[in-house]
Design a protein around this motif. Structure first.
Motif, mmCIF file in Angstrom:
data_model
loop_
_atom_site.group_PDB
_atom_site.id
_atom_site.type_symbol
_atom_site.label_atom_id
_atom_site.label_comp_id
_atom_site.label_asym_id
_atom_site.label_seq_id
_atom_site.Cartn_x
_atom_site.Cartn_y
_atom_site.Cartn_z
ATOM 1 N N ILE A 241 9.749 1.167 11.937
ATOM 2 C CA ILE A 241 9.715 -0.063 12.725
ATOM 3 C C ILE A 241 8.764 0.076 13.909
ATOM 4 O O ILE A 241 7.933 -0.806 14.183
ATOM 5 N N LEU A 242 8.846 1.190 14.640
ATOM 6 C CA LEU A 242 7.972 1.378 15.797
ATOM 7 C C LEU A 242 6.510 1.518 15.388
ATOM 8 O O LEU A 242 5.607 1.005 16.073
ATOM 9 N N GLU A 243 6.245 2.195 14.269
ATOM 10 C CA GLU A 243 4.858 2.351 13.819
ATOM 11 C C GLU A 243 4.251 1.013 13.412
ATOM 12 O O GLU A 243 3.088 0.721 13.741
ATOM 13 N N TRP A 244 5.016 0.174 12.725
ATOM 14 C CA TRP A 244 4.493 -1.126 12.330
ATOM 15 C C TRP A 244 4.243 -2.009 13.547
ATOM 16 O O TRP A 244 3.263 -2.772 13.597
ATOM 17 N N ILE A 245 5.117 -1.936 14.543
ATOM 18 C CA ILE A 245 4.919 -2.731 15.761
ATOM 19 C C ILE A 245 3.673 -2.265 16.507
ATOM 20 O O ILE A 245 2.901 -3.079 17.035
ATOM 21 N N GLY B 288 0.822 -1.201 0.000
ATOM 22 C CA GLY B 288 0.000 0.000 0.000
ATOM 23 C C GLY B 288 0.859 1.256 0.000
ATOM 24 O O GLY B 288 1.906 1.320 -0.632
ATOM 25 N N LYS B 289 0.425 2.267 0.722
ATOM 26 C CA LYS B 289 1.125 3.542 0.753
ATOM 27 C C LYS B 289 2.190 3.630 1.836
ATOM 28 O O LYS B 289 3.024 4.532 1.808
ATOM 29 N N ARG B 290 2.173 2.743 2.802
ATOM 30 C CA ARG B 290 3.121 2.813 3.909
ATOM 31 C C ARG B 290 4.462 2.223 3.519
ATOM 32 O O ARG B 290 4.543 1.216 2.805
ATOM 33 N N SER B 291 5.527 2.829 4.000
ATOM 34 C CA SER B 291 6.882 2.392 3.675
ATOM 35 C C SER B 291 7.332 1.291 4.621
ATOM 36 O O SER B 291 6.965 1.263 5.808
ATOM 37 N N THR B 292 8.116 0.357 4.078
ATOM 38 C CA THR B 292 8.718 -0.707 4.887
ATOM 39 C C THR B 292 10.228 -0.516 5.018
ATOM 40 O O THR B 292 10.951 -1.464 5.343
#
Length: 479
Positions: A67-71, A56-60
């Motif tokens: 990293i903190l946002e995905w967690i 999607g639009k979010r970066s990996t």
């Protein structure tokens, strides 16, 4: 498997550190196993690498904020969760940190991820959490890992920790040997995988005899509670549960059809025929002497009168024998029952003792492994620290002899390091090393004290001679 999540992070091209080869391939290999072989949906998997595609639009991109946002976006109350990280890690001001791709050693508290906070966040997301850390310390100070292991043990988090050797960076590998063996174990055990089985598999594949295949790779340390060590690391498939229920459905149908045959209910009320009465034939009497029995004339009445007592005596002779047989059978049954109870109790006691012994072996093995992982051939302090860990293994416990052998071997290495420094003229370094020699081995300790006095005298002479040399150089004038 809607109740399973996996996060795979592998960082290679750091902005402020030297690259780490194979980290991205390791994270991709674990992600590929979950997606292709375990059939996990992509929305339950997360891959963060240098070049991972964005869903999607979010970066990996594996920087600090991403990293903190995905967690933080992981759902709460997940039954199973795996967290894998391969990259740099350091110990700063008594805390262990994982270093994202944009981390800076000058601002570790702002750009690094504190392991303590990470564990707390992940533990609130999942009941069964497994953390796999494959780290390398850019500071080379040997402090990384001690805090992480203590936190995992205190919080009851299942942890696989590996701190790679300093020489590992120069080895060109496609991916981490730990991930190679881990994915092999996943394919071998599949849904029956437990930490105990995985621990055995890793020790079998990454043992010292395999160093030709995996040079400079330390054996990973596994921290877990005993009750979770033998629990599965994957949830059971729902399809398997449905199939198991289908297998038992015919038995319920059979039970229902039995109600259509009411005539079978009268089986328990059938009246059995009476047993035939014993015959009073005079010829069967055993108490009538044949010599006195008339051959030509037979009188029925006397014979009948004498025939009745023998029949009762025959019954009285048989009934005691039956009673004795019943009593013998009861005694035999009681003895066999007591033997069975004693055998069952002894079996439970042996299982309990084996459980305690296995737990003690695992705890002592973790102590030895943690001591070995901190060794460095050039630093006597690391061997001294490893000896202090090995001392935690008490006498009369498993692996105590191995711990004592390691203490003697590491003490000898400390003395060898000190002597090597003295040969090179580094008497101060030799003195510092020999002072770390423990007193466990009296022979080595006394020899070290003897060398200490010699090197202290030579060090003093060296300082005096250095003063003379500097004074002589001061007197020299050009031309």
């Amino acid at each position: 498997m809607n109740n399973f999540w996996a996060i795979c992070i592998g960082i290679e091209e750091y902005l402020h550190y030297q690259p780490l080869r194979g980290a991205e391939n390791s994270a991709q290999a674990l992600y590929r196993y979950f997606f292709a072989e375990s059939n996990l949906p992509s929305d339950q998997l997360l891959l963060l690498t240098d070049t991972s595609p964005s869903p999607g639009k979010r970066s990996t991109y594996p920087n600090h904020n991403n990293i903190l946002e995905w967690i933080n976006d992981i759902p709460v109350n997940i039954e199973y969760c795996w967290f894998f990280f391969q990259g740099y890690g350091i110990n700063y001001q008594g805390e262990d940190y994982l270093l994202p791709i944009d981390s800076n050693i000058n601002t570790v508290t702002q750009t690094g991820i504190k392991v303590r906070s990470l564990f707390e966040k992940l533990q609130t997301r999942s009941k069964n959490l497994l953390v796999i850390l494959d780290l390398q310390n850019p500071l080379k100070d040997g402090k990384l890992g001690q805090v992480t292991l203590k936190i995992a043990q205190k919080k009851g988090i299942s942890l696989i920790f590996s701190c790679r050797s300093l020489f590992y960076r120069s080895i060109n590998l496609e991916k981490s040997p730990l991930i190679n063996v881990l994915t092999e174990g996943l394919r071998y055990y599949q849904n029956d995988l437990t930490l105990a089985k995985l621990d055995f598999y890793l020790r079998e594949k990454l043992n010292p005899s395999e160093q030709s295949k995996f040079p400079a790779i330390a054996l990973p340390i596994i921290i877990s509670r005993y009750k979770t060590r033998h629990q599965p690391l994957f949830p059971k498939h729902q399809k398997q549960l449905v199939n198991n229920q289908a297998k038992y459905t015919p038995s319920f149908k059979i039970k229902k059809t039995s109600s259509h045959f009411p005539q079978k209910q009268s089986i328990n009320t059938v009246i059995l025929p009476k047993l035939p009465q014993p015959s009073f034939n005079p010829t069967l009497s055993l108490n009538i002497p044949t010599a006195k029995t008339p051959t030509a004339k037979t009188n029925i009445q006397p014979v009948v009168a004498t025939a009745s007592p023998p029949s009762t005596s025959k019954k009285s002779n048989k009934t005691p024998k039956k009673l004795w047989i019943i009593q013998d059978l009861l005694w035999i049954g009681a003895i066999l029952g007591i033997i069975g109870v004693l055998w069952w109790m002894s079996l439970k006691i042996r299982q309990h003792l084996n459980k305690i012994n296995y737990q003690s072996i695992q705890e002592n093995q973790q102590i030895l492994d943690y001591g070995k992982i901190r060794l460095n051939i050039q630093q006597a302090s690391r061997f001294n620290e490893a000896i202090s860990y090995a001392r935690q293994i008490q006498p009369h416990t498993p692996l105590y002899k191995e711990a004592q052998n390691n203490i003697n071997q590491w003490s000898q290495i400390i003395l060898d390091i000190a002597q090597g420094r003295a040969i090179l003229g580094d008497f101060q370094g030799a003195i510092a090393a020999v002072k770390l020699l423990p007193q466990d081995n009296k022979r080595l300790y006394e020899l070290g004290q003897k060398r200490l006095k010699e090197w202290q005298s030579l060090s003093q002479k060296q300082e005096n001679n250095q003063v003379f040399i500097e004074a002589a150089l001061y007197l020299i004038q050009p031309n």
